[in-house]
Design a protein around this motif. Structure first.
Motif, PDB file in Angstrom:
ATOM      1  N   GLU A  65       0.833  -1.193   0.000  1.00  0.00           N
ATOM      2  CA  GLU A  65       0.000   0.000   0.000  1.00  0.00           C
ATOM      3  C   GLU A  65       0.876   1.254   0.000  1.00  0.00           C
ATOM      4  O   GLU A  65       1.765   1.401   0.836  1.00  0.00           O
ATOM      5  CB  GLU A  65      -0.907   0.002   1.233  1.00  0.00           C
ATOM      6  CG  GLU A  65      -1.809   1.217   1.334  1.00  0.00           C
ATOM      7  CD  GLU A  65      -2.607   1.239   2.623  1.00  0.00           C
ATOM      8  OE1 GLU A  65      -3.238   2.279   2.899  1.00  0.00           O
ATOM      9  OE2 GLU A  65      -2.586   0.227   3.357  1.00  0.00           O
ATOM     10  N   ALA A  68       1.887   3.386   3.263  1.00  0.00           N
ATOM     11  CA  ALA A  68       1.818   2.616   4.510  1.00  0.00           C
ATOM     12  C   ALA A  68       3.224   2.516   5.086  1.00  0.00           C
ATOM     13  O   ALA A  68       4.211   2.540   4.350  1.00  0.00           O
ATOM     14  CB  ALA A  68       1.260   1.224   4.236  1.00  0.00           C
ATOM     15  N   GLU A  70       5.756   0.986   8.659  1.00  0.00           N
ATOM     16  CA  GLU A  70       5.918   0.282   9.920  1.00  0.00           C
ATOM     17  C   GLU A  70       6.871   1.081  10.787  1.00  0.00           C
ATOM     18  O   GLU A  70       7.850   1.648  10.294  1.00  0.00           O
ATOM     19  CB  GLU A  70       6.515  -1.112   9.686  1.00  0.00           C
ATOM     20  CG  GLU A  70       5.668  -2.020   8.821  1.00  0.00           C
ATOM     21  CD  GLU A  70       6.399  -3.321   8.509  1.00  0.00           C
ATOM     22  OE1 GLU A  70       7.496  -3.542   9.065  1.00  0.00           O
ATOM     23  OE2 GLU A  70       5.874  -4.093   7.694  1.00  0.00           O
TER      24      GLU A  70
END
Length: 223
Positions: A65, A68, A70
């Motif tokens: 995506e 996106a 982390e």
């Protein structure tokens, strides 16, 4: 987190601290990213480099995506052009963005760096382009940066700063330093009447020699 990934995260932090200590950047204005497998590791937004820990580096998926990430912290506000460069240029392993004084001075004047020194060929051509101004962090900035980087390993961003890209973090940092040096030389030459530019033939000759030099360096590293 693997040892290899942690080592790369530490190298990113070390490079950030190095570029500030050397005067290549100020505060948290710059940002650095490096490719790791199917992700892009990038400095987080707004955190002083001396406070960074490996776990704070954000990770963006290269094929997942868009946008996106982390990590406990948001990626740099300039994540778009870092990610778009990595996706469009698979040979590029790292991107360094700084607000280096001389490069930014030329960018504010919206001047490209012409063939004033043979080292310009280290960036892939006879000039270092200056991308048009677009709002920082925007999709539009990423688009004009990619265009200015076509066939090149560095560019200026109008009224903003500079980008240097390389096969790995070490080479991207080396090119960032060289780009700032070229900007300084060009700026100083303008103060005394302007530079005498190299001819197309001289640039072509220098480009061939620089290409061989770069290959020799890479072979020595891989030996």
């Amino acid at each position: 987190m693997s040892k290899t990934e942690k080592a790369l995260r530490k190298a990113i932090i070390a490079a950030c601290r190095e570029m500030n200590a050397s005067g290549l950047n100020q505060g948290t204005a710059g940002n650095i990213s490096a490719r790791y497998k199917d992700r892009l590791l990038i400095t987080p937004s707004g955190i002083p480099y001396d406070e960074l820990e490996p776990e704070m580096i954000a990770a963006l998926p290269l094929n997942g995506e868009y946008g996106a990430f982390e990590g406990p912290n948001k990626p740099s506000s300039e994540w778009r052009f870092h990610l778009d460069i990595a996706k469009a240029r698979p040979e590029i392993g790292a991107t360094v963005h700084t607000h280096a004084p001389y490069a930014t001075t030329l960018a504010i004047a919206r001047r490209e760096i012409p063939a004033c020194h043979y080292m310009v060929t280290a960036f892939g051509g006879a000039e270092i382009r200056c991308a048009p101004y677009r709002k920082f962090g925007s999709k539009e900035l990423s688009e004009v940066a990619l265009e200015a980087l076509q066939g090149r390993k560095g560019c200026l961003l109008a009224n903003h700063g500079m980008i240097a890209i390389g096969a790995d973090l070490e080479r991207a940092m080396w090119l960032a330093v060289e780009l700032e040096a070229l900007a300084r030389h060009y700026y100083q030459a303008l103060l005394i009447g302007g530079p005498v530019l190299l001819s197309q033939e001289e640039i072509a000759e220098a480009g061939e020699l620089m290409s061989g030099y770069g290959l020799a360096v890479e072979q020595a590293r891989d030996a």
